[in-house]
Scaffold this motif. Sequence first.
Motif, PDB file in Angstrom:
ATOM      1  N   GLU A 177       0.817  -1.209   0.000  1.00  0.00           N
ATOM      2  CA  GLU A 177       0.000   0.000   0.000  1.00  0.00           C
ATOM      3  C   GLU A 177       0.853   1.262   0.000  1.00  0.00           C
ATOM      4  N   ARG A 178       2.160   1.107   0.251  1.00  0.00           N
ATOM      5  CA  ARG A 178       3.054   2.263   0.320  1.00  0.00           C
ATOM      6  C   ARG A 178       3.969   2.425  -0.884  1.00  0.00           C
ATOM      7  N   ALA A 179       4.305   1.318  -1.535  1.00  0.00           N
ATOM      8  CA  ALA A 179       5.356   1.410  -2.543  1.00  0.00           C
ATOM      9  C   ALA A 179       5.346   0.253  -3.521  1.00  0.00           C
ATOM     10  N   VAL A 180       6.041   0.485  -4.637  1.00  0.00           N
ATOM     11  CA  VAL A 180       6.351  -0.563  -5.604  1.00  0.00           C
ATOM     12  C   VAL A 180       7.870  -0.688  -5.620  1.00  0.00           C
ATOM     13  N   MET A 181       8.362  -1.898  -5.390  1.00  0.00           N
ATOM     14  CA  MET A 181       9.801  -2.136  -5.313  1.00  0.00           C
ATOM     15  C   MET A 181      10.207  -3.252  -6.255  1.00  0.00           C
ATOM     16  N   ARG A 182      11.362  -3.095  -6.854  1.00  0.00           N
ATOM     17  CA  ARG A 182      11.902  -4.113  -7.753  1.00  0.00           C
ATOM     18  C   ARG A 182      13.162  -4.697  -7.139  1.00  0.00           C
ATOM     19  N   PHE A 197       1.561   8.553   0.413  1.00  0.00           N
ATOM     20  CA  PHE A 197       2.798   8.283   1.142  1.00  0.00           C
ATOM     21  C   PHE A 197       3.955   9.047   0.508  1.00  0.00           C
ATOM     22  N   SER A 198       5.023   9.223   1.288  1.00  0.00           N
ATOM     23  CA  SER A 198       6.229   9.901   0.817  1.00  0.00           C
ATOM     24  C   SER A 198       7.382   8.910   0.771  1.00  0.00           C
ATOM     25  N   ILE A 199       8.471   9.321   0.134  1.00  0.00           N
ATOM     26  CA  ILE A 199       9.675   8.482   0.104  1.00  0.00           C
ATOM     27  C   ILE A 199      10.136   8.186   1.536  1.00  0.00           C
ATOM     28  N   GLU A 200      10.058   9.201   2.391  1.00  0.00           N
ATOM     29  CA  GLU A 200      10.480   9.024   3.781  1.00  0.00           C
ATOM     30  C   GLU A 200       9.602   8.002   4.502  1.00  0.00           C
ATOM     31  N   ASP A 201       8.294   8.016   4.221  1.00  0.00           N
ATOM     32  CA  ASP A 201       7.395   7.029   4.826  1.00  0.00           C
ATOM     33  C   ASP A 201       7.839   5.610   4.470  1.00  0.00           C
ATOM     34  N   VAL A 202       8.187   5.437   3.207  1.00  0.00           N
ATOM     35  CA  VAL A 202       8.585   4.100   2.745  1.00  0.00           C
ATOM     36  C   VAL A 202       9.904   3.680   3.376  1.00  0.00           C
ATOM     37  N   ILE A 203      10.890   4.569   3.364  1.00  0.00           N
ATOM     38  CA  ILE A 203      12.204   4.246   3.930  1.00  0.00           C
ATOM     39  C   ILE A 203      12.084   3.911   5.418  1.00  0.00           C
ATOM     40  N   ASN A 204      11.295   4.718   6.145  1.00  0.00           N
ATOM     41  CA  ASN A 204      11.182   4.538   7.596  1.00  0.00           C
ATOM     42  C   ASN A 204      10.422   3.278   7.998  1.00  0.00           C
ATOM     43  N   SER A 205       9.660   2.717   7.064  1.00  0.00           N
ATOM     44  CA  SER A 205       8.889   1.503   7.381  1.00  0.00           C
ATOM     45  C   SER A 205       9.453   0.269   6.688  1.00  0.00           C
ATOM     46  N   THR A 206      10.676   0.381   6.161  1.00  0.00           N
ATOM     47  CA  THR A 206      11.342  -0.727   5.482  1.00  0.00           C
ATOM     48  C   THR A 206      12.652  -1.022   6.182  1.00  0.00           C
ATOM     49  N   GLU A 207      12.815  -2.248   6.669  1.00  0.00           N
ATOM     50  CA  GLU A 207      14.061  -2.602   7.356  1.00  0.00           C
ATOM     51  C   GLU A 207      15.188  -2.872   6.369  1.00  0.00           C
ATOM     52  N   ALA A 208      14.866  -3.496   5.248  1.00  0.00           N
ATOM     53  CA  ALA A 208      15.892  -3.815   4.249  1.00  0.00           C
ATOM     54  C   ALA A 208      16.478  -2.542   3.640  1.00  0.00           C
ATOM     55  N   LYS A 209      17.714  -2.632   3.192  1.00  0.00           N
ATOM     56  CA  LYS A 209      18.327  -1.501   2.498  1.00  0.00           C
ATOM     57  C   LYS A 209      17.545  -1.219   1.222  1.00  0.00           C
ATOM     58  N   LEU A 210      17.211   0.038   1.013  1.00  0.00           N
ATOM     59  CA  LEU A 210      16.347   0.421  -0.105  1.00  0.00           C
ATOM     60  C   LEU A 210      17.060   1.433  -0.987  1.00  0.00           C
TER      61      LEU A 210
END
Length: 220
Positions: A177-182, A197-210
Motif C-alpha cells: 500500500e506504500r510502494a512498488v519495489m523491484r 505516502f512519501s519516500i520518507e514514509d517508505v524508507i522509515n517503514s522498510t528494514e531492508a536496504k532500499l
Amino acid sequence: MGMGAETRRLIAKRAAQEVTYGMMVNLGIGIPTLVADFIPPALDVMLHTENGILGMGGSPAPGKEDGNLSNAGGYPVSINTGASFFDSAEAFGMVRRGHLDLTILGALEVNGRGDIANWIVPGKRVPGMGGAIDLAQKAKKVIVLMSHTTKEGIPKILKECSLPLTVKEGAHMIITERAVMRIKNGELFLIEVMPGFSIEDVINSTEAKLNIELVGRGTS
C-alpha cells in the motif's frame, strides 16, 4: 489495523499493470485474487489455478455464482470462453514445467534479496504448504503483494526473514500500500511511491536496504 477493501484493490490494480498480452498467470490467495478484476479482456490472458482451471475470469456478478466454480482459495470465479478444466496433478505439472509467465502471491515476510516466507507461522496449524513453493520457484516472474508492515507497524520487508522460507531469491517485485519495489541482482529498489505516502514514509517503514530509483509516483 488491517488494510481496507479499497487499499487492497489499489494494490491489485497496480499489480495488474504488470500483466501483458498472452501471459499465463497464477493468482495466489488473498489480495492477488483481486487482480483478475483489473486485467483488460483485450490482453487475452489465461489465468491458471492449482485446483484445475486455465482460463479463469474475474469475480462473478452477485447472484451469478456457481458452486462448482471456484479458485484455489475456494472463492467463486467466472470462466472465460475457451477455458479448460483438469485435475490438480495436471495443474501442478504446468507449474513445475515452467509454463507460468507470472505468479502473483501474498507473503508474510520478504527480504531485500527476494527471499519469500509465506507458507507457515511456527506453532500455528496449517493444512499444508499448498502450491507456494512450486509457484515461487518455477514461474518466470514472481510478484509479491502484501501490507508494508504488520498491524503493530513492524516492517515486513526485512534484512533477513525470521519465518521459514518458501523460496530463496524468488521475488522479482513487491507491491504494498506504500510502494512498488523491484529486486535486481540481489538488491531492493524503490521505483514508485503509492498515493498518500512519501519516500520518507517508505524508507522509515522498510528494514531492508532500499535503493531509490523512482520511475513513477503511484497509480490514479
